[in-house]
Design a protein around this motif. Structure first.
Motif, PDB file in Angstrom:
ATOM      1  N   VAL A 151     -17.606  47.661  23.196  1.00 60.17           N
ATOM      2  CA  VAL A 151     -16.893  46.941  24.257  1.00 60.17           C
ATOM      3  C   VAL A 151     -16.761  45.468  23.884  1.00 60.17           C
ATOM      4  O   VAL A 151     -15.709  44.852  24.101  1.00 60.17           O
ATOM      5  N   GLY A 152     -17.800  44.892  23.306  1.00 59.42           N
ATOM      6  CA  GLY A 152     -17.734  43.506  22.850  1.00 59.42           C
ATOM      7  C   GLY A 152     -16.661  43.293  21.791  1.00 59.42           C
ATOM      8  O   GLY A 152     -15.929  42.302  21.822  1.00 59.42           O
ATOM      9  N   GLY A 153     -16.547  44.234  20.861  1.00 61.85           N
ATOM     10  CA  GLY A 153     -15.491  44.145  19.853  1.00 61.85           C
ATOM     11  C   GLY A 153     -14.106  44.219  20.465  1.00 61.85           C
ATOM     12  O   GLY A 153     -13.195  43.488  20.067  1.00 61.85           O
ATOM     13  N   LEU A 154     -13.942  45.093  21.441  1.00 60.82           N
ATOM     14  CA  LEU A 154     -12.657  45.203  22.148  1.00 60.82           C
ATOM     15  C   LEU A 154     -12.324  43.899  22.851  1.00 60.82           C
ATOM     16  O   LEU A 154     -11.191  43.402  22.761  1.00 60.82           O
ATOM     17  N   VAL A 155     -13.296  43.320  23.543  1.00 62.70           N
ATOM     18  CA  VAL A 155     -13.071  42.080  24.282  1.00 62.70           C
ATOM     19  C   VAL A 155     -12.710  40.948  23.322  1.00 62.70           C
ATOM     20  O   VAL A 155     -11.766  40.187  23.572  1.00 62.70           O
ATOM     21  N   LEU A 156     -13.429  40.828  22.216  1.00 61.30           N
ATOM     22  CA  LEU A 156     -13.128  39.755  21.260  1.00 61.30           C
ATOM     23  C   LEU A 156     -11.766  39.933  20.606  1.00 61.30           C
ATOM     24  O   LEU A 156     -11.049  38.958  20.366  1.00 61.30           O
ATOM     25  N   THR A 157     -11.395  41.176  20.323  1.00 58.31           N
ATOM     26  CA  THR A 157     -10.085  41.434  19.742  1.00 58.31           C
ATOM     27  C   THR A 157      -8.978  41.054  20.714  1.00 58.31           C
ATOM     28  O   THR A 157      -7.991  40.395  20.343  1.00 58.31           O
ATOM     29  N   LEU A 158      -9.144  41.443  21.974  1.00 58.02           N
ATOM     30  CA  LEU A 158      -8.146  41.088  22.983  1.00 58.02           C
ATOM     31  C   LEU A 158      -8.125  39.593  23.254  1.00 58.02           C
ATOM     32  O   LEU A 158      -7.059  39.020  23.487  1.00 58.02           O
ATOM     33  N   LEU A 159      -9.294  38.963  23.214  1.00 57.39           N
ATOM     34  CA  LEU A 159      -9.364  37.520  23.399  1.00 57.39           C
ATOM     35  C   LEU A 159      -8.521  36.805  22.354  1.00 57.39           C
ATOM     36  O   LEU A 159      -7.764  35.883  22.671  1.00 57.39           O
ATOM     37  N   ALA A 160      -8.628  37.239  21.117  1.00 55.19           N
ATOM     38  CA  ALA A 160      -7.845  36.623  20.042  1.00 55.19           C
ATOM     39  C   ALA A 160      -6.349  36.841  20.249  1.00 55.19           C
ATOM     40  O   ALA A 160      -5.547  35.913  20.084  1.00 55.19           O
ATOM     41  N   ALA A 161      -5.951  38.053  20.636  1.00 57.00           N
ATOM     42  CA  ALA A 161      -4.526  38.350  20.835  1.00 57.00           C
ATOM     43  C   ALA A 161      -3.953  37.547  21.997  1.00 57.00           C
ATOM     44  O   ALA A 161      -2.872  36.958  21.889  1.00 57.00           O
ATOM     45  N   VAL A 162      -4.667  37.497  23.103  1.00 54.38           N
ATOM     46  CA  VAL A 162      -4.182  36.755  24.275  1.00 54.38           C
ATOM     47  C   VAL A 162      -4.133  35.268  23.969  1.00 54.38           C
ATOM     48  O   VAL A 162      -3.169  34.586  24.315  1.00 54.38           O
ATOM     49  N   ALA A 163      -5.150  34.745  23.311  1.00 54.20           N
ATOM     50  CA  ALA A 163      -5.176  33.318  22.983  1.00 54.20           C
ATOM     51  C   ALA A 163      -4.040  32.943  22.045  1.00 54.20           C
ATOM     52  O   ALA A 163      -3.408  31.893  22.211  1.00 54.20           O
ATOM     53  N   LEU A 164      -3.752  33.793  21.080  1.00 56.20           N
ATOM     54  CA  LEU A 164      -2.665  33.513  20.136  1.00 56.20           C
ATOM     55  C   LEU A 164      -1.318  33.456  20.840  1.00 56.20           C
ATOM     56  O   LEU A 164      -0.529  32.533  20.629  1.00 56.20           O
ATOM     57  N   VAL A 165      -1.051  34.421  21.697  1.00 52.09           N
ATOM     58  CA  VAL A 165       0.233  34.451  22.402  1.00 52.09           C
ATOM     59  C   VAL A 165       0.308  33.319  23.428  1.00 52.09           C
ATOM     60  O   VAL A 165       1.358  32.694  23.602  1.00 52.09           O
ATOM     61  N   ALA A 166      -0.789  33.004  24.084  1.00 52.62           N
ATOM     62  CA  ALA A 166      -0.793  31.899  25.046  1.00 52.62           C
ATOM     63  C   ALA A 166      -0.635  30.557  24.336  1.00 52.62           C
ATOM     64  O   ALA A 166      -0.055  29.619  24.886  1.00 52.62           O
ATOM     65  N   TYR A 167      -1.118  30.466  23.111  1.00 59.05           N
ATOM     66  CA  TYR A 167      -1.005  29.222  22.354  1.00 59.05           C
ATOM     67  C   TYR A 167       0.452  28.854  22.094  1.00 59.05           C
ATOM     68  O   TYR A 167       0.796  27.683  22.048  1.00 59.05           O
ATOM     69  N   VAL A 168       1.309  29.847  21.932  1.00 56.72           N
ATOM     70  CA  VAL A 168       2.732  29.571  21.722  1.00 56.72           C
ATOM     71  C   VAL A 168       3.484  29.518  23.046  1.00 56.72           C
ATOM     72  O   VAL A 168       4.697  29.634  23.082  1.00 56.72           O
ATOM     73  N   ARG A 169       2.731  29.354  24.135  1.00 55.65           N
ATOM     74  CA  ARG A 169       3.278  29.142  25.475  1.00 55.65           C
ATOM     75  C   ARG A 169       3.962  30.356  26.079  1.00 55.65           C
ATOM     76  O   ARG A 169       4.842  30.234  26.899  1.00 55.65           O
ATOM     77  N   HIS A 170       3.523  31.531  25.706  1.00 54.37           N
ATOM     78  CA  HIS A 170       4.000  32.758  26.334  1.00 54.37           C
ATOM     79  C   HIS A 170       2.883  33.293  27.228  1.00 54.37           C
ATOM     80  O   HIS A 170       2.257  34.300  26.926  1.00 54.37           O
ATOM     81  N   PHE A 171       2.657  32.594  28.333  1.00 52.32           N
ATOM     82  CA  PHE A 171       1.518  32.901  29.191  1.00 52.32           C
ATOM     83  C   PHE A 171       1.671  34.228  29.919  1.00 52.32           C
ATOM     84  O   PHE A 171       0.742  35.030  29.959  1.00 52.32           O
ATOM     85  N   VAL A 172       2.825  34.452  30.499  1.00 54.61           N
ATOM     86  CA  VAL A 172       3.043  35.693  31.268  1.00 54.61           C
ATOM     87  C   VAL A 172       2.967  36.916  30.359  1.00 54.61           C
ATOM     88  O   VAL A 172       2.286  37.900  30.700  1.00 54.61           O
ATOM     89  N   LEU A 205      -5.785  23.438  26.942  1.00 50.35           N
ATOM     90  CA  LEU A 205      -6.259  22.812  25.704  1.00 50.35           C
ATOM     91  C   LEU A 205      -5.144  22.582  24.701  1.00 50.35           C
ATOM     92  O   LEU A 205      -5.285  21.736  23.813  1.00 50.35           O
ATOM     93  N   GLY A 206      -4.035  23.349  24.821  1.00 47.95           N
ATOM     94  CA  GLY A 206      -2.940  23.258  23.855  1.00 47.95           C
ATOM     95  C   GLY A 206      -2.289  21.896  23.833  1.00 47.95           C
ATOM     96  O   GLY A 206      -2.229  21.223  22.818  1.00 47.95           O
ATOM     97  N   GLY A 207      -1.784  21.442  24.981  1.00 43.46           N
ATOM     98  CA  GLY A 207      -1.215  20.118  25.106  1.00 43.46           C
ATOM     99  C   GLY A 207       0.072  19.871  24.361  1.00 43.46           C
ATOM    100  O   GLY A 207       0.472  18.744  24.181  1.00 43.46           O
ATOM    101  N   LYS A 208       0.745  20.913  23.894  1.00 40.55           N
ATOM    102  CA  LYS A 208       2.019  20.721  23.208  1.00 40.55           C
ATOM    103  C   LYS A 208       3.079  21.564  23.886  1.00 40.55           C
ATOM    104  O   LYS A 208       2.817  22.637  24.393  1.00 40.55           O
ATOM    105  N   ASP A 209       4.310  21.063  23.878  1.00 41.31           N
ATOM    106  CA  ASP A 209       5.391  21.860  24.443  1.00 41.31           C
ATOM    107  C   ASP A 209       5.945  22.782  23.369  1.00 41.31           C
ATOM    108  O   ASP A 209       5.437  22.852  22.261  1.00 41.31           O
ATOM    109  N   ARG A 210       7.011  23.478  23.663  1.00 38.30           N
ATOM    110  CA  ARG A 210       7.557  24.477  22.737  1.00 38.30           C
ATOM    111  C   ARG A 210       8.026  23.882  21.415  1.00 38.30           C
ATOM    112  O   ARG A 210       8.009  24.533  20.402  1.00 38.30           O
TER     113      ARG A 210
END
Length: 139
Positions: A52-73, A124-129
């Motif tokens: 379960v920890g591996g699943l959570v960390l894998t999803l954390l990385a995927a969500v963070a990567l997509v959110a970093y490029v400002r695709h929050f939804v 934390l990103g602080g940058k626009d598109r």
């Protein structure tokens, strides 16, 4: 108009990719372990904490990567949809029907968790598109 369509298509693609990553993470971390373990009178499983920890960390990385490029939804909805569908498919052979409670909990937990990750990454990103700092100095 063209820019709006392009943004929509990128958002849709991001949602599909995150949902696919969530399903793939479920298969890799949890999909292969379907057996409960008995130790004396105790029954555990079928998943171990490290899975379960591996699943959570894998999803954390995927969500963070997509959110970093400002695709929050797409980050939130894609991860929620993917993990919910995977859990529904994996647990649907339960005859009691109680698996629906577990699936509902997965849905709510994934939604809240991925939304929190998207908010933190966005703050934390602080940058626009365009990759430039915000015009008002981040305020």
């Amino acid at each position: 108009m063209r820019s709006l369509l392009r943004t929509f298509l990128f958002q849709l693609l991001s949602s599909v990719l995150v949902a696919g990553a969530a399903v793939g993470a479920w298969v890799v971390w949890l999909g292969w372990d379907q057996r409960r373990d008995r130790v004396g009178y105790r029954e555990t499983g079928p998943y171990e904490a490290w899975q379960v920890g591996g699943l959570v960390l894998t999803l954390l990385a995927a969500v963070a990567l997509v959110a970093y490029v400002r695709h929050f939804v797409p980050a939130v909805l894609g991860s929620t949809a993917g993990l919910t569908c995977a859990s529904f498919y994996d647990w649907s052979d339960d005859d009691s029907g109680l698996f629906l409670i577990g699936v509902g909990l997965v849905l709510m937990g994934t939604f809240v968790g991925s939304a929190l990750v998207a908010v933190v990454v966005g703050a934390l990103g602080g940058k626009d598109r365009a990759g430039e700092p915000p015009a008002n100095g981040g305020r």
